[in-house]
Design a protein around this motif. Structure first.
Motif, short mmCIF file in Angstrom:
data_model
loop_
_atom_site.label_atom_id
_atom_site.label_comp_id
_atom_site.label_asym_id
_atom_site.label_seq_id
_atom_site.Cartn_x
_atom_site.Cartn_y
_atom_site.Cartn_z
N UNK A 5 0.84 -1.20 0.00
CA UNK A 5 0.00 0.00 0.00
C UNK A 5 0.87 1.25 0.00
N UNK A 6 1.93 1.24 0.83
CA UNK A 6 2.81 2.41 0.86
C UNK A 6 3.62 2.54 -0.43
N UNK A 7 4.03 1.39 -0.96
CA UNK A 7 4.78 1.40 -2.22
C UNK A 7 3.96 2.09 -3.31
N UNK A 8 2.67 1.74 -3.40
CA UNK A 8 1.82 2.27 -4.47
C UNK A 8 1.64 3.78 -4.37
N UNK A 9 1.72 4.30 -3.14
CA UNK A 9 1.57 5.75 -3.00
C UNK A 9 2.79 6.50 -3.52
N UNK A 10 3.87 5.77 -3.76
CA UNK A 10 5.07 6.44 -4.29
C UNK A 10 5.22 6.20 -5.79
N UNK A 11 4.21 5.56 -6.40
CA UNK A 11 4.27 5.29 -7.83
C UNK A 11 2.97 5.77 -8.46
N UNK B 13 0.34 12.40 -10.86
CA UNK B 13 1.48 13.27 -10.56
C UNK B 13 1.41 13.89 -9.17
N UNK B 14 0.23 13.84 -8.55
CA UNK B 14 -0.06 14.74 -7.44
C UNK B 14 0.90 14.64 -6.27
N UNK B 15 1.30 13.44 -5.91
CA UNK B 15 2.18 13.34 -4.74
C UNK B 15 3.64 13.31 -5.18
N UNK B 16 3.92 13.86 -6.37
CA UNK B 16 5.27 13.89 -6.93
C UNK B 16 5.99 12.55 -6.89
N UNK B 17 5.37 11.49 -7.37
CA UNK B 17 6.10 10.22 -7.37
C UNK B 17 7.20 10.26 -8.42
N UNK B 18 8.36 9.66 -8.14
CA UNK B 18 9.43 9.67 -9.14
C UNK B 18 9.11 8.77 -10.34
N UNK B 19 8.22 7.79 -10.13
CA UNK B 19 7.90 6.84 -11.19
C UNK B 19 6.41 6.94 -11.52
N UNK B 20 6.10 6.89 -12.83
CA UNK B 20 4.70 6.87 -13.22
C UNK B 20 4.45 5.73 -14.19
#
Ligand code: ADP
Ligand code: MG
Lengths: 200, 377
Positions: free
Chosen positions: B71-77, B150-157
């Protein structure tokens, strides 16, 4: 006499509201459990269906043996009776949420609970609401039978009318039941339509 | 940045991914392409753990992703799906700020993020933030889908055929925008498509997949010159067959590359109907014609917004900024004009000065590809 009528209406409403409140909470919880736990869905839906097929009089008699006379017993009876439409509609609604939206929600990093409360329940709400409407309208008439197990409500007026063979008294109790059922059905159907339209 | 090591996935007896390994660098725009069912979506979903592989490891910045909370991983992608997947019960603002809110950013910060992002795609905050997705056009919806990622500025999309359901003009615009965004924000993007044009115009690196395997991983230029397998060639030539013409490149004319679907309006149209038309079709300019159907000029949405008055005819707002070419002019001339022009397209005219079509930058890229593989069959 009109004081007795008002009292009957208020008691009737109170009994039905309490029952619907409880069965909404319980029904939605069971609906969610059937949705989450694959093998439980047929069990839960099956039990709710059986409950509903028991004739209301028989169900109330059984409950009376366990819980005795009084308002509590009719409320429990109404809760059990109202469960099926709410459980079934909750379950169907949750299942029907588009898999793409579920995927998107998971991909955004929502936990199971967050998906339920932020996406799945809001999107199935029109259907859940329609289940509550069916349950409420049914309960208004079933609650009349409460008089047979010593509960209050409009049933007492109707019953008194029957015993004294007074048509006027019977109608005085029966008409408000019918009017309330029609009014709730009409009002809630309107809301339901608006909910569905908004969801589109 | 992202590293696949011998990833395999099967459902029952069916192997879907067969021992896939590759590495994606920071800031790279990678496009996964291949025939339908070859495992592109599956590959993409293993990156944010929507699908767990049976075998192999994936590392992000050197860290094994199975060691992280999914769940936390997905918030960064960031994640964009084809079916758009905007939540219909949330407004544009709520949709965009989903992940920031999950991450418990303060309210004010969430609002700032939404404002900044809407600015990025020229959708004014006041006008759009409180709308529901159903009130937007398809192109606008997918823009919001991209902004949400893009909203949480993830480095990967991760993007799974994000523009597949859009009409070609809108798709061009969004491709252009995503490319700009990537350059500006320096994201690492993994993008799935089955459209070779799209792959060519977006990718730094193309990964071509077939039947659960990687057939070739190369830059667009290299793939053009050296298609690694017959399937890649045939995939490319299929695109060519869809094109207008298989002549040798020296005989090509402007008309061979133009799009004929052009939004034309008479000069007597009112400003309001033009704005409506533009927003419903997701374009920011229209071609304006005279009563006798001859070409007059173009009108842009900015111009109407700046100087237009409701109910007035648009004739006064028309400019001749966009360059025109004759349909029998050489393709090369048309391309040169397009490249040196400020606008994103040139207009192709018939001999009698009526509008025949237009050439966009993407149709030009496609044409160049066709010219290169013209002889491949
Ligand atoms: N849950 C699943 N169960 C069984 N087969 C699946 C499942 N998901 C995908 N597949 C199969 O895996 C293959 C690859 O799917 P996918 O990665 O979605 O392909 P692509 O995105 O390249 O079109 C397809 O043949 C599909 O039928
Ligand atoms: Mg796919």
């Amino acid at each position: 006499m009109s004081g007795a009528l008002l009292q009957g209406i208020l008691e009737h409403m109170a009994i039905v509201s309490i029952a619907i409140l409880i069965s909404t909470v319980v029904g939605v919880i069971f609906g969610v459990i059937s949705y989450w736990v694959r093998f439980l869905d047929s069990v839960i839906l099956g039990i709710s269906e059986i409950l509903q097929t028991i004739p209301s009089l028989a169900l109330l008699a059984l409950l009376m043996i366990i819980f005795g006379l009084g308002n509590i017993t009719i409320i429990i009876g109404l809760v059990l009776y109202a469960l099926l439409p709410i459980v079934r509609n909750t379950y169907t609604g949750l299942k029907a949420v588009s898999p793409h939206l579920k995927d998107a929600a998971r991909g955004m990093g929502m936990s199971k609970m967050q998906r339920l409360f932020k996406i799945e329940i809001p999107l199935s709400f029109p259907l859940i609401f329609s289940g509550i409407k069916i349950a409420l309208v049914n309960s208004l008439s079933v609650a009349v039978m409460g008089v047979l197990i010593g509960a209050n409500g409009l049933g007492t007026i109707i019953y008194r009318g029957i015993q004294s063979r007074n048509m006027e008294t019977i109608l005085m109790g029966a008409i408000p039941v019918v009017v309330m059922a029609l009014a709730f059905d009409f009002g809630m159907s309107k809301i339901e339509k608006r909910l569905i339209k908004r969801a589109k | 940045m992202i590293k696949f090591e011998n990833i395999s996935k099967s459902y029952g007896q069916t192997a879907i991914l067969k021992n896939i390994s590759f590495e994606i660098k920071q800031g790279e725009f990678v496009v996964l392409i291949g025939p339908s069912g070859c495992g592109k979506t599956t590959t993409l979903k293993t990156i944010n753990r929507l699908i767990e592989p049976n075998d192999g490891k994936i590392f992000i910045n050197g860290k094994d992703i199975t060691k992280e909370n999914p769940v936390e991983l997905r918030r960064t992608i960031g994640y964009v799906i084809q079916q758009i997947g905007l939540f219909p019960n949330m407004t544009v603002e709520q949709n965009i700020s989903v992940v920031p809110r999950l991450l418990k950013y303060p309210k004010q910060k969430c609002k700032e993020i939404v404002q900044d992002l809407l600015k990025l795609v020229d959708m004014p905050y006041e006008e759009n933030a409180h709308k529901y997705p159903s009130e937007l056009s398809g192109g606008q919806q997918q823009r919001i889908g991209v902004l949400r990622a893009l909203a949480a500025s993830p480095p990967i999309i991760l993007m799974d055929e994000p523009f597949g359901a859009l009409d070609p003009l809108t798709r061009d615009t969004l491709q252009e925008e995503i490319k700009q965004i990537q350059k500006k924000l320096k994201k690492t993007i993994v993008f799935v498509t089955h459209d070779m044009d799209e792959a060519l115009s977006l990718a730094d690196t193309i990964i071509f997949m077939d039947k659960g395997k990687i057939i070739q991983m190369a830059s667009p230029e290299e793939m053009l010159q050296n298609p690694g397998a017959p399937i890649i060639k045939s995939f490319l030539s299929k695109q060519i067959d869809n094109g207008s013409n298989g002549n040798g490149s020296q005989k090509l004319f402007a008309e061979d590359f133009m799009r004929t679907k052009v939004l034309k309006v008479p000069k007597t149209s009112r400003t309001l109907e033009c704005i409506k038309l533009m927003s419903s079709r997701d374009v920011n300019s229209l071609v304006v014609i005279n009563e006798d159907d001859t070409y007059l000029g173009t009108v842009t949405i900015e111009k109407i917004k700046e100087q237009g008055q409701p109910g007035k005819e648009i004739a006064d707002l028309v400019t001749a900024e966009v360059i025109t070419v004759g349909r029998k002019e050489a393709a090369q001339v048309a391309f040169d004009k397009l490249l040196s022009s400020e606008s994103s397209y040139v207009i192709v005219l018939n001999d009698n000065q009526t509008v025949a079509g237009l050439i966009t930058r993407t149709s030009m890229a496609k044409a160049l590809g066709e010219a290169l593989w013209g002889e491949v069959q």
